[in-house]
Design a protein around this motif. Structure first.
Motif, PDB file in Angstrom:
ATOM      1  N   LEU A  95      -4.322  -1.218   7.526  1.00  0.00           N
ATOM      2  CA  LEU A  95      -5.074  -1.727   6.371  1.00  0.00           C
ATOM      3  C   LEU A  95      -6.543  -2.018   6.671  1.00  0.00           C
ATOM      4  O   LEU A  95      -7.383  -1.946   5.766  1.00  0.00           O
ATOM      5  CB  LEU A  95      -4.411  -2.996   5.812  1.00  0.00           C
ATOM      6  N   TYR A 102      -7.941  -5.841   3.051  1.00  0.00           N
ATOM      7  CA  TYR A 102      -7.341  -5.068   1.944  1.00  0.00           C
ATOM      8  C   TYR A 102      -7.581  -5.771   0.609  1.00  0.00           C
ATOM      9  O   TYR A 102      -7.996  -5.145  -0.377  1.00  0.00           O
ATOM     10  CB  TYR A 102      -5.854  -4.896   2.254  1.00  0.00           C
ATOM     11  N   VAL A 145       0.831  -1.208   0.000  1.00  0.00           N
ATOM     12  CA  VAL A 145       0.000   0.000   0.000  1.00  0.00           C
ATOM     13  C   VAL A 145       0.868   1.262   0.000  1.00  0.00           C
ATOM     14  O   VAL A 145       0.591   2.228  -0.716  1.00  0.00           O
ATOM     15  CB  VAL A 145      -0.977  -0.002   1.202  1.00  0.00           C
TER      16      VAL A 145
END
Length: 373
Positions: A168, A229, A143
């Protein structure tokens, strides 16, 4: 006589380039007119950037980036001799060696710096990117890298989430509309030698989390967060990053490279062989000399001596491997094309002496082998 010299580094003793030079010195003591083609190698991990840059007469660059804790550091990367292929090691920006043991915490470590290196490569006009993803300190699913490249991950209040695998679970929306436009059409090859998926008992958190500082409680939370996620990525992009083999590499960076940047996961040694042009250089050779610090039962699973010897065998070239130490299980390499394996240490010596005298020992052993040939 034509010799192709394609060793990996002998860790803490010689770089792959220095090993090539030691081999050449040993050969030239016997065959003064021998043709020695030096192809410094790596298997996608540490040393890959240097090996590929040297083999292709490319150029090294530096970038100021964030380390896993968000602090500014200088990271190295390279451009190959074609001036359009960037080669990157994620460990330069997001590696576990960059932070002390007591500070390692995958709940807060980020891959943001890796994204910054990719951005710098694009600034230099890269059309292709080769990225090695071993040795990470992170578990953020990549990410941070995507954020550095313009992607956005917002929580329920519309705020950008923070750094680390602990954040997340807050993801509510993913927006890739501002992802760096230069990434479109860029060919990204990912050197990845693990087959772990993103989530579950064989996933990123359970298998690699503890060595990055995760407690058993953290491991469960990190795995839950990666699941969340992955579900959000599927809802937004329609891509299932959860079940791809290799998606769990580097704390899920493999998943992000595939899911957001259309990267292709490949074995590290295969990428290095391709980009060094080893196959072409082996044509017409009498012998291939290879080696690495430790030749053992793991070497057959994608390490340099295995990969290059396989190529040599396909072309009918005999392959000889040299190791700082040669352990049980190394005989498996005979099946993939290695003709003979030699240890280079001269007798009972300390590890310190072995590392300090590596080049001298390799040169002497190569000389003796060439005398025999």
């Amino acid at each position: 006589m034509k010799f192709v010299l394609a060793p990996d580094s002998f860790k803490e003793s010689m770089t792959s380039k220095e090993a090539c030079e030691a081999m050449e010195r040993g050969i030239k003591k016997i065959y003064k007119d021998a043709e020695c083609i030096k192809v410094p190698m790596a298997d996608g991990g540490e040393g890959t950037v240097c090996a590929l840059v040297q083999a292709t007469k490319g150029k090294m660059y530096k970038a100021t980036v964030k380390n896993p804790l968000g602090e500014e550091i200088e990271a190295n990367f390279g451009m190959l001799g074609d001036s359009e292929t960037a080669v990157i090691e994620m460990a330069e920006a997001s590696g576990i060696e960059l932070i002390g043991k007591e500070l390692r915490n995958p709940m807060i470590t980020t891959t943001y710096g890796t994204g910054e290196i990719i951005k710098k490569a694009l600034d230099l006009g890269a059309k292709k990117i080769v990225i090695g993803i071993g040795g990470s300190a992170t578990n953020d699913g990549g990410v941070g890298m995507v954020q550095a490249l313009g992607g956005s991950f917002k929580d329920k209040d519309g705020n950008e989430i923070g750094f680390g695998g602990g954040e997340l679970s807050k993801i509510q929306t993913i927006d890739v509309s501002n992802l760096d436009k230069r990434l479109k059409g860029i060919d990204i090859e990912v050197a990845c030698d693990v087959s772990n998926t993103l989530c579950g008992e064989l996933g990123a958190s359970y298998i690699f989390g503890p060595q990055k500082g995760a407690t058993p409680e953290m491991v469960k939370e990190l795995d839950f967060n990666l699941n969340h996620y992955a579900d959000k990525v599927y809802q937004t992009l329609g891509k299932d990053i959860k079940n791809i083999k290799g998606s769990g590499a580097a704390g899920g960076l493999g998943a992000a490279l595939v899911g957001f940047l259309d990267g292709k996961l490949k074995r590290g040694i295969e990428l290095v062989i391709k980009h060094t042009g080893l196959k072409e250089k082996l044509k017409g050779a009498d012998y291939l000399f290879t080696g690495e610090g430790s030749i053992d039962s793991q070497t057959i699973f994608g390490k340099t001596p295995m990969g290059v010897s396989k190529e040599a065998k396909d072309l009918g070239v005999k392959s000889i491997a040299f190791g700082g130490r040669v352990l049980e299980g190394s005989e498996n390499l005979y099946e993939v094309g290695v003709t003979a394996i030699f240890g280079i240490t001269p007798g009972v010596i300390t590890l310190k002496e072995a590392l300090e005298d590596g080049a001298k020992n390799l040169e002497r052993t190569v000389e003796n082998v060439v005398r025999l040939l």
